[in-house]
Motif scaffolding. Structure first.
Motif, short mmCIF file in Angstrom:
data_model
loop_
_atom_site.label_atom_id
_atom_site.label_comp_id
_atom_site.label_asym_id
_atom_site.label_seq_id
_atom_site.Cartn_x
_atom_site.Cartn_y
_atom_site.Cartn_z
N GLU A 161 18.85 25.61 4.59
CA GLU A 161 17.63 24.80 4.51
C GLU A 161 16.64 25.31 3.45
O GLU A 161 15.74 24.58 3.05
N TYR A 162 16.81 26.54 2.99
CA TYR A 162 15.91 27.09 1.98
C TYR A 162 16.57 27.22 0.61
O TYR A 162 15.95 27.68 -0.33
N ARG A 163 17.83 26.86 0.52
CA ARG A 163 18.61 27.09 -0.69
C ARG A 163 18.05 26.41 -1.92
O ARG A 163 17.97 27.01 -2.98
N ARG A 164 17.71 25.13 -1.81
CA ARG A 164 17.24 24.39 -2.99
C ARG A 164 16.00 25.05 -3.59
O ARG A 164 15.91 25.26 -4.79
N ARG A 165 15.05 25.39 -2.74
CA ARG A 165 13.83 26.04 -3.23
C ARG A 165 14.15 27.40 -3.84
O ARG A 165 13.59 27.78 -4.87
#
Length: 169
Positions: A87-91
């Protein structure tokens, strides 16, 4: 080593200003920009990590030098993103890539004997852009300037000179 310090301080400045501007970028995520700013210099691990075992596995010579190119930065950013929760990968990818891009911009500004920078865009292109010739990697004044920028960005964030932009999803 003033070169490494400069990259970390510039990464801190960029990350801190992003956290001051965007609500999604929290103060703790500034570290991702700083790691990204250091990532092209992961090639300096060569003296510490022997390549012989890797060469036996791959059957060919191993060089860490390509880590200091666009392709190497993409590889490090994408592999590093696997260490982050989905859930935090893109950022994390975006922030780390911003840091790596700042590293490459600073390195193109280095003074070189040939007047050309390294092949920044490898493996896409072997073109060597002209070096801006602003400073040597051993100069201390870029680290001092980066230190002033880091202190200024910290003050902007600390004393709330700007308000973060809220996303309207």
């Amino acid at each position: 080593m003033p070169d490494l310090l400069t990259h970390v301080l510039v990464g801190y400045s960029i990350g801190t200003l992003l956290s001051a501007r965007y609500e999604q970028v929290r103060t703790a995520q500034v570290t991702l920009v700083m790691v990204g700013a250091l990532s092209p210099d992961f090639r300096k691990i060569a003296p510490l990590l022997p390549t012989t075992p890797l060469e036996l596995v791959t059957g060919g010579p191993i060089s860490w030098t390509p880590l200091h190119t666009f392709g190497g930065s993409v590889l490090v950013v994408l592999l590093g993103s696997l260490l982050i929760a989905p859930e935090y990968r893109r950022r994390a990818v975006v922030l780390t890539a911003i840091g790596a891009a700042s590293h490459h911009v600073l390195d193109v500004a280095l003074l070189t004997a040939t007047g050309e920078a390294y092949a920044v865009f490898f493996p896409i292109s072997t073109y060597r852009p002209p070096s801006l010739g602003l400073y040597l990697s051993t100069d201390r004044w870029p680290a001092a300037v980066a230190g002033v920028l880091a202190a200024s960005s910290w003050a902007v964030r600390r004393y709330g000179i700007t308000e973060p932009v809220q996303r309207s999803d």
